[in-house]
Design a protein around this motif. Structure first.
Motif, PDB file in Angstrom:
ATOM      1  N   LEU A 257      15.767 -11.691  -2.320  1.00  0.00           N
ATOM      2  CA  LEU A 257      16.664 -12.516  -3.127  1.00  0.00           C
ATOM      3  C   LEU A 257      16.042 -12.902  -4.466  1.00  0.00           C
ATOM      4  O   LEU A 257      16.752 -13.042  -5.464  1.00  0.00           O
ATOM      5  N   ASP A 258      14.717 -13.087  -4.485  1.00  0.00           N
ATOM      6  CA  ASP A 258      14.015 -13.402  -5.732  1.00  0.00           C
ATOM      7  C   ASP A 258      12.547 -13.005  -5.598  1.00  0.00           C
ATOM      8  O   ASP A 258      11.773 -13.717  -4.960  1.00  0.00           O
ATOM      9  N   PRO A 259      12.168 -11.894  -6.219  1.00  0.00           N
ATOM     10  CA  PRO A 259      10.780 -11.423  -6.109  1.00  0.00           C
ATOM     11  C   PRO A 259       9.750 -12.379  -6.707  1.00  0.00           C
ATOM     12  O   PRO A 259       8.562 -12.249  -6.426  1.00  0.00           O
ATOM     13  N   ASP A 260      10.195 -13.343  -7.517  1.00  0.00           N
ATOM     14  CA  ASP A 260       9.258 -14.280  -8.143  1.00  0.00           C
ATOM     15  C   ASP A 260       8.950 -15.502  -7.280  1.00  0.00           C
ATOM     16  O   ASP A 260       8.054 -16.276  -7.620  1.00  0.00           O
ATOM     17  N   VAL A 261       9.683 -15.704  -6.206  1.00  0.00           N
ATOM     18  CA  VAL A 261       9.428 -16.836  -5.315  1.00  0.00           C
ATOM     19  C   VAL A 261       8.516 -16.365  -4.189  1.00  0.00           C
ATOM     20  O   VAL A 261       8.817 -15.385  -3.499  1.00  0.00           O
ATOM     21  N   GLU A 262       7.405 -17.055  -4.029  1.00  0.00           N
ATOM     22  CA  GLU A 262       6.428 -16.709  -2.995  1.00  0.00           C
ATOM     23  C   GLU A 262       6.658 -17.554  -1.748  1.00  0.00           C
ATOM     24  O   GLU A 262       7.086 -18.705  -1.838  1.00  0.00           O
ATOM     25  N   THR A 263       6.360 -16.975  -0.599  1.00  0.00           N
ATOM     26  CA  THR A 263       6.363 -17.714   0.661  1.00  0.00           C
ATOM     27  C   THR A 263       4.911 -17.860   1.103  1.00  0.00           C
ATOM     28  O   THR A 263       4.203 -16.862   1.225  1.00  0.00           O
ATOM     29  N   LEU A 264       4.490 -19.092   1.297  1.00  0.00           N
ATOM     30  CA  LEU A 264       3.131 -19.379   1.742  1.00  0.00           C
ATOM     31  C   LEU A 264       3.173 -19.781   3.208  1.00  0.00           C
ATOM     32  O   LEU A 264       3.819 -20.769   3.565  1.00  0.00           O
ATOM     33  N   PHE A 265       2.487 -19.009   4.046  1.00  0.00           N
ATOM     34  CA  PHE A 265       2.392 -19.340   5.461  1.00  0.00           C
ATOM     35  C   PHE A 265       1.165 -20.212   5.668  1.00  0.00           C
ATOM     36  O   PHE A 265       0.078 -19.871   5.221  1.00  0.00           O
ATOM     37  N   MET A 266       1.343 -21.322   6.361  1.00  0.00           N
ATOM     38  CA  MET A 266       0.226 -22.184   6.719  1.00  0.00           C
ATOM     39  C   MET A 266       0.153 -22.240   8.238  1.00  0.00           C
ATOM     40  O   MET A 266       1.128 -22.599   8.896  1.00  0.00           O
ATOM     41  N   MET A 267      -0.987 -21.878   8.760  1.00  0.00           N
ATOM     42  CA  MET A 267      -1.199 -21.967  10.204  1.00  0.00           C
ATOM     43  C   MET A 267      -1.308 -23.443  10.578  1.00  0.00           C
ATOM     44  O   MET A 267      -2.019 -24.195   9.927  1.00  0.00           O
ATOM     45  N   THR A 268      -0.626 -23.812  11.616  1.00  0.00           N
ATOM     46  CA  THR A 268      -0.715 -25.181  12.082  1.00  0.00           C
ATOM     47  C   THR A 268      -2.096 -25.425  12.680  1.00  0.00           C
ATOM     48  O   THR A 268      -2.775 -24.493  13.113  1.00  0.00           O
TER      49      THR A 268
END
Length: 160
Positions: free
Chosen positions: A108-119
């Motif tokens: 949907l938007d290549p400029d938006v990053e998803t950051l995964f944080m391990m609990t």
């Protein structure tokens, strides 16, 4: 300013969610905890109740805002001028869904990053659903949710 959105239903917020919020607030200049209003689901707490509880338990974290949204997350992210979405991972079982989620966000938007944080490992079993189930039957949830949430859960289930 580095702004991240941490979306979720937070029905209710748990200490695992708070762990991700606190850690995200150390990485970003501002974190917006965005409570999803999904008309297809029937949450225990209203959006107003959820946002109120989250505001109370994050009041001491000065770079955290609490908001709500409905519709596509990407539209909300654009509206907030954010560049990152934070997602928490508890276990490998979360990964497949979260990978699909992140891939769709990237489409949907290549400029938006998803950051995964391990609990944190001590919260790896914790979910809002399991908290509600334990609370419904009068189990001890003291170490699983903030005190305001514990009280709210007891009140909700006392009314039923």
């Amino acid at each position: 300013m580095r702004l991240a959105v941490y979306p979720g239903s937070f029905d209710p917020i748990t200490v695992g969610h708070l762990d991700i919020i606190r850690r995200g607030a150390r990485v970003f200049d501002k974190v917006v905890v965005a409570v999803l209003h999904n008309s297809k689901k029937h949450p225990l707490f209203s959006v107003k109740e959820r946002t109120s509880m989250i505001r109370e338990v994050t009041a001491e974290i000065h770079n955290v805002d609490v908001d709500s949204f409905e519709g596509l997350l990407i539209d909300y992210v654009h509206g907030r001028n954010a560049s990152t979405v934070i997602r928490g991972l508890r276990a490998i079982t979360d990964f497949e869904y979260e990978l699909q989620f992140a891939s769709m966000m990237k489409k949907l938007d290549p400029d938006v990053e998803t950051l995964f944080m391990m609990t944190n490992n001590q919260y790896s079993f914790l979910s809002s659903g399991i908290v509600k189930e334990v609370a419904q039957y009068g189990g001890n949830i003291k170490d699983l949710v903030p005190p305001v949430v514990e009280r709210a859960l007891k009140e909700k289930y006392a009314d039923r």
